[in-house]
Each structure stands twice: as structure tokens, then as C-alpha cells.
Scaffold this motif. Structure first.
Motif, PDB file in Angstrom:
ATOM      1  N   UNK A  11       4.638   4.480  10.324  1.00  0.00           N
ATOM      2  CA  UNK A  11       4.164   4.049   8.943  1.00  0.00           C
ATOM      3  C   UNK A  11       4.306   3.160   8.798  1.00  0.00           C
ATOM      4  N   UNK A  12       6.195   3.555   8.618  1.00  0.00           N
ATOM      5  CA  UNK A  12       6.515   1.854   7.760  1.00  0.00           C
ATOM      6  C   UNK A  12       6.542   0.745   8.475  1.00  0.00           C
ATOM      7  N   UNK A  13       6.739   0.737   9.709  1.00  0.00           N
ATOM      8  CA  UNK A  13       6.675  -0.653  10.563  1.00  0.00           C
ATOM      9  C   UNK A  13       5.194  -1.079  10.613  1.00  0.00           C
ATOM     10  N   UNK A  14       4.680   0.008  10.294  1.00  0.00           N
ATOM     11  CA  UNK A  14       2.735  -0.439  10.334  1.00  0.00           C
ATOM     12  C   UNK A  14       2.612  -1.312   9.010  1.00  0.00           C
ATOM     13  N   UNK A  15       3.030  -1.109   7.886  1.00  0.00           N
ATOM     14  CA  UNK A  15       3.496  -1.667   6.552  1.00  0.00           C
ATOM     15  C   UNK A  15       3.863  -2.568   6.490  1.00  0.00           C
ATOM     16  N   UNK A  16       5.297  -2.816   6.997  1.00  0.00           N
ATOM     17  CA  UNK A  16       6.168  -3.784   6.909  1.00  0.00           C
ATOM     18  C   UNK A  16       5.197  -5.095   7.367  1.00  0.00           C
ATOM     19  N   UNK A  17       4.364  -4.954   8.972  1.00  0.00           N
ATOM     20  CA  UNK A  17       3.294  -5.679   9.391  1.00  0.00           C
ATOM     21  C   UNK A  17       2.455  -5.986   8.993  1.00  0.00           C
ATOM     22  N   UNK A  18       1.962  -5.083   7.699  1.00  0.00           N
ATOM     23  CA  UNK A  18       0.290  -5.556   7.407  1.00  0.00           C
ATOM     24  C   UNK A  18       0.310  -6.421   7.128  1.00  0.00           C
ATOM     25  N   UNK A  19       0.888  -6.799   5.291  1.00  0.00           N
ATOM     26  CA  UNK A  19       0.435  -8.242   5.091  1.00  0.00           C
ATOM     27  C   UNK A  19       1.073  -9.434   5.262  1.00  0.00           C
ATOM     28  N   UNK A  62      -2.201 -11.495   7.726  1.00  0.00           N
ATOM     29  CA  UNK A  62      -3.181 -12.542   7.172  1.00  0.00           C
ATOM     30  C   UNK A  62      -2.274 -13.799   7.592  1.00  0.00           C
ATOM     31  N   UNK A  63      -0.907 -13.851   7.353  1.00  0.00           N
ATOM     32  CA  UNK A  63      -0.198 -15.041   7.252  1.00  0.00           C
ATOM     33  C   UNK A  63      -0.544 -15.893   9.254  1.00  0.00           C
ATOM     34  N   UNK A  64      -0.353 -14.414  10.117  1.00  0.00           N
ATOM     35  CA  UNK A  64      -0.501 -14.463  11.558  1.00  0.00           C
ATOM     36  C   UNK A  64      -1.644 -15.321  11.484  1.00  0.00           C
ATOM     37  N   UNK A  65      -3.130 -14.897  11.415  1.00  0.00           N
ATOM     38  CA  UNK A  65      -4.281 -15.451  11.859  1.00  0.00           C
ATOM     39  C   UNK A  65      -4.159 -15.930  10.754  1.00  0.00           C
ATOM     40  N   UNK A  66      -3.926 -16.805   9.562  1.00  0.00           N
ATOM     41  CA  UNK A  66      -4.176 -18.346   9.463  1.00  0.00           C
ATOM     42  C   UNK A  66      -3.738 -18.747   9.816  1.00  0.00           C
ATOM     43  N   UNK A 107     -12.808  -9.297   6.780  1.00  0.00           N
ATOM     44  CA  UNK A 107     -12.560  -8.777   5.325  1.00  0.00           C
ATOM     45  C   UNK A 107     -11.548 -10.293   5.063  1.00  0.00           C
ATOM     46  N   UNK A 108     -11.569 -11.110   5.633  1.00  0.00           N
ATOM     47  CA  UNK A 108     -11.082 -12.329   5.491  1.00  0.00           C
ATOM     48  C   UNK A 108     -11.807 -13.294   4.980  1.00  0.00           C
TER      49      UNK A 108
END
Lengths: 334, 112
Positions: free
Chosen positions: B8-16, B19-23, B57-58
């Protein structure tokens, strides 16, 4: 191939109509891109597994509200539920009790009556609790849902908005007082509106509805709308007391208005021509072996005395509110 | 239990950071699967079930623009960064560099 259609359907059915077709089309292209040429069923299953539970996927496409009662209002919800549950259960148990008393006839053995009363009261508690749970939940869920739809506006919070701490315990409005007020006014209303004959002269062996009532039915029925309005007013003001839980001039004013209106009602009602059933008074004269006119003049003198007591009690109650508000104000200004 | 928490913590850390990776990869138009492969080639692993809805969503946040290409045998929806997305991207990028410097400083101190 069937699996792909089923997967896409399972995702799409969770989505709002307006985005469904587009997501279906895109998701199909995405899945097909992920498959090798001449894909076997195993390939398809692997790809769908990597996409995960269709419900979760749909939720990522369109985040939905996942709470019936969101954590932001859950504490308020629980507090309200407790209060309403106590009130509903008590009133329902009271009605279970009183309806049996009213229908009681001397023919029924007392043992049977006790059993029915107890079972009706238990049933009343359960139906009161379920009604409380249903209504409080439905209302909170609806409020929460509309908040979610509108989007919660973040108001800028400032420490200056913090409510003042009630100056002294005496300045708080006791929760129990407000609850007792609600209970009594509802029980009083139930008796006057549904079981007026309960207040009457009983002869042994009578059905309670065959008693000689103290108040004349025709006059009482004229006052019923007023009684209901006053009950609604008292309950509303008691709810305000529960919410604000401290005396200030506004609360004291509301409390005063409520008590004053009730006082006016009592004075008007008891002095209204024909409020008291003459049958009741003559039965009393009979029983006491006294003259009807003597009884009746004593009776009305007694009523005036009663009114004076009620006036004093009402003004004491009104004054108490203002005094506490004044004290509270004074301490806060220091 | 503790591995669930870690996940869970890893998922949370990566989530934000997603967006940056996709952009960063959408200066040229890409469709879902091509973007997935492009990220994988650069060793950024993202679940397809996370990426596809994220693109949409983006787009609704006006960070991306999209266009259906129906000229080929299989219709595909292409996404590309919008002007607004570019502004947001450069601001996010700066924030990321600042943030990772901050965290790295803390972590280095810990490893001494």
C-alpha cells in the motif's frame, strides 16, 4: 473472444451512460493491442487478468462516492443516531404500553395483560430502533450525497472561527434535559391526540375508552392542531439546544418563547368555555356525595390555583435561561 | 499483513509520480498500449489497468488532448499533452526535482 466482450460489458455497466460507448471502444482497442496475433484463449485470459477486477477498473475511470456516510460526518451521524434511537425507542415502548392499557377490559386476566404489555413494549423498542436507524441513515446519506455531488467547497478555516468554550458547566444545556423535554412533549401529545380518554374517571370493569373523560372531546379536538404545533416547536427548540448546547441570549429567547407559548396555551385551554366535561364533574360530585355546584366552584378555584403555579414555574424556567445566558456572557467578556 | 502494508505504501508513493511519467512521454501522440510499451522500455512499470483510466482522467483535467484515429484497421485513441499540460508538467518537474533532493538529503544523512 467471448471473455473480452464479457469483460468490457462488466466494466461498462458500472459507468455513466455518457462515457460508456467511448470507454468500451477504447478499452477494446487497448485489449486487442495487448494480445499477440492469433491469440489463444490463454493469452486473452492473461491480458484480462493483468487488467484486474472490472469493478476496480471502472472505478478508476469514474471515481464514485464509496461511502454511505463519509468519515467527515460519521461522528455527527453516530451522535444523532444515539439520541434519535433513545427517543424513538422510548416513545414506541410507551405507545406499546398505553395501547394495551386502553384496550384492557376486566375480562382479560392480569397475567395475560402483563405478557402482552411486555411483548408489545419489546416490539416497540425494536421498531423504534429500526425506524431511528432507517431515518437517520437515509437523511445523513442524502446530505452526504448532495455534498459529494456539489463538491465539497473548502472554506478557508481560521482559528477565529473556533467556537467559544462554555464558560462554566452551568452554562451548558444538559443533553439529558433536552432529551427529557422531547420525550415528555411527544408522550403528552400522544396521550392528548390519541388517548384522551386516559385522562378520565374510571369505574371498575370499564374499558379504558369507556371512561368519563376529564376534557370534553369536542373542545379538545379543536385544540389538537395547536397541541401538535406546540409539540413540533418544543421538539425543534430542544434539537437546537442539543446542537448549540450552551446558553446564550438566542437560546434563552427561544426557550422563553417556547415556554411562554405553552403557558398561553394552558391558560386559554383551561379557561375555554366547556373544556371540562360536565359528566366528569357530576360523577365526582356523586362519588364524593357532594352538591354539583359546590364541586364545580371548588374545581374552578383549583384550576386557577393550578394556573398560578404553572405561571410561576414557566417564568422561573424562562428566567433561568436568561440568567445563565447573562452569566455566560459576563464570564466570556472577562 | 506487513507485506500488504508495504505494498500500500509503495502504491501511494508511486501514485503521484504517474502523472509526471505520463506527461513526460506525451510530447508526441500515443495510444494506450504504445505508451505502456514506451514506458516499459524506459523501465517504468505501470499496470495497464492503472494507465488506461489515468489517461482519460488526465484528459478530463485538460492536461491531455485526445483524438480517435480511424484510418487504420483498428481504431485507436491518441493522447497528446495540451498547452495547459505543458505548463503543469514543467511546474511538476521542478517540484519533483526539489522534492527528491530534499528526500535524498534526509536519506543520505540516515545512511551515515
Amino acid at each position: 473472444m467471448n471473455y473480452i466482450d464479457r469483460y468490457i460489458y462488466a466494466v461498462a455497466e458500472q459507468l455513466p451512460e455518457k462515457m460508456r460507448a467511448d470507454v468500451e471502444k477504447e478499452l477494446r482497442a487497448d485489449i486487442e493491442d495487448m494480445l499477440p496475433e492469433n491469440a489463444t484463449e490463454e493469452d486473452i485470459l492473461n491480458v484480462l487478468t493483468s487488467l484486474g477486477d472490472p469493478k476496480e477498473l471502472a472505478n478508476r475511470y469514474q471515481p464514485k462516492m464509496r461511502y454511505l456516510i463519509s468519515p467527515a460526518v460519521f461522528d455527527d451521524y453516530l451522535a444523532t443516531l444515539k439520541l434519535v434511537a433513545v427517543i424513538f425507542a422510548t416513545v414506541a415502548a410507551f405507545i406499546g404500553f398505553i395501547s394495551n392499557i386502553v384496550e384492557y377490559s376486566a375480562v382479560t386476566p392480569v397475567k395475560d395483560l402483563t405478557v402482552t404489555i411486555i411483548s408489545d413494549m419489546i416490539a416497540g423498542v425494536f421498531s423504534g430502533l429500526s425506524a431511528a436507524f432507517l431515518w437517520v441513515t437515509v437523511i445523513f446519506a442524502a446530505i452526504d450525497y448532495s455534498r459529494f455531488k456539489k463538491g465539497v467547497k473548502k472554506e478557508t478555516w481560521s482559528p477565529k472561527d473556533l467556537p467559544k468554550i462554555p464558560a462554566a458547566p452551568a452554562a451548558r444545556i444538559a443533553k439529558s434535559d433536552a432529551v427529557v423535554e422531547i420525550l415528555f412533549s411527544i408522550i403528552f401529545m400522544v396521550i392528548f391526540v390519541f388517548y384522551p380518554h386516559l385522562i378520565g374517571w374510571f369505574t371498575e370493569g370499564d374499558h379504558l375508552q369507556d371512561s368519563i373523560p376529564l376534557f370534553s372531546d369536542s373542545v379538545l379536538s379543536r385544540f389538537i392542531p395547536v397541541i401538535i404545533l406546540l409539540t413540533v416547536l418544543t421538539v425543534t427548540i430542544a434539537i437546537f439546544k442539543l446542537v448549540y448546547n450552551r446558553w446564550n441570549y438566542l437560546m434563552a429567547g427561544l426557550n422563553g418563547a417556547d415556554k411562554l407559548l405553552k403557558l398561553i396555551f394552558i391558560i386559554v385551554f383551561l379557561n375555554y368555555p366547556g373544556t371540562f366535561n360536565t359528566g366528569f364533574l357530576s360523577r365526582m360530585a356523586d362519588k364524593l356525595a357532594l352538591d354539583y355546584s359546590a364541586i364545580s366552584s371548588d374545581w374552578y378555584r383549583g384550576i386557577q390555583l393550578f394556573i398560578i403555579i404553572v405561571v410561576i414555574a414557566s417564568f422561573a424556567g424562562i428566567l433561568k435561561g436568561f440568567l445563565k445566558a447573562y452569566k455566560n456572557q459576563k464570564i466570556l467578556k472577562q | 499483513m506487513s507485506s500488504d502494508l508495504l505494498q500500500n505504501l509503495i502504491t501511494e508513493l508511486r501514485r503521484g509520480t504517474l502523472t509526471l511519467a505520463v506527461l513526460s512521454q506525451l510530447k508526441t501522440p500515443q495510444y494506450g498500449y504504445s505508451l505502456l510499451q514506451c514506458l516499459e522500455e524506459k523501465n517504468t512499470n505501470i499496470e495497464p489497468g492503472t494507465l488506461y483510466p489515468l489517461l482519460r482522467r488526465m484528459e478530463s483535467q485538460n492536461l491531455l488532448e485526445s483524438k480517435w484515429d480511424t484510418s487504420e484497421s483498428r481504431p485507436r485513441k491518441y493522447y497528446v499533452i495540451s498547452d495547459y499540460g505543458r505548463t503543469v508538467f514543467s511546474a511538476l518537474k521542478e517540484e519533483w526535482i526539489r522534492l527528491s533532493n530534499e528526500i535524498n538529503t534526509l536519506l543520505k544523512e540516515e545512511s551515515l
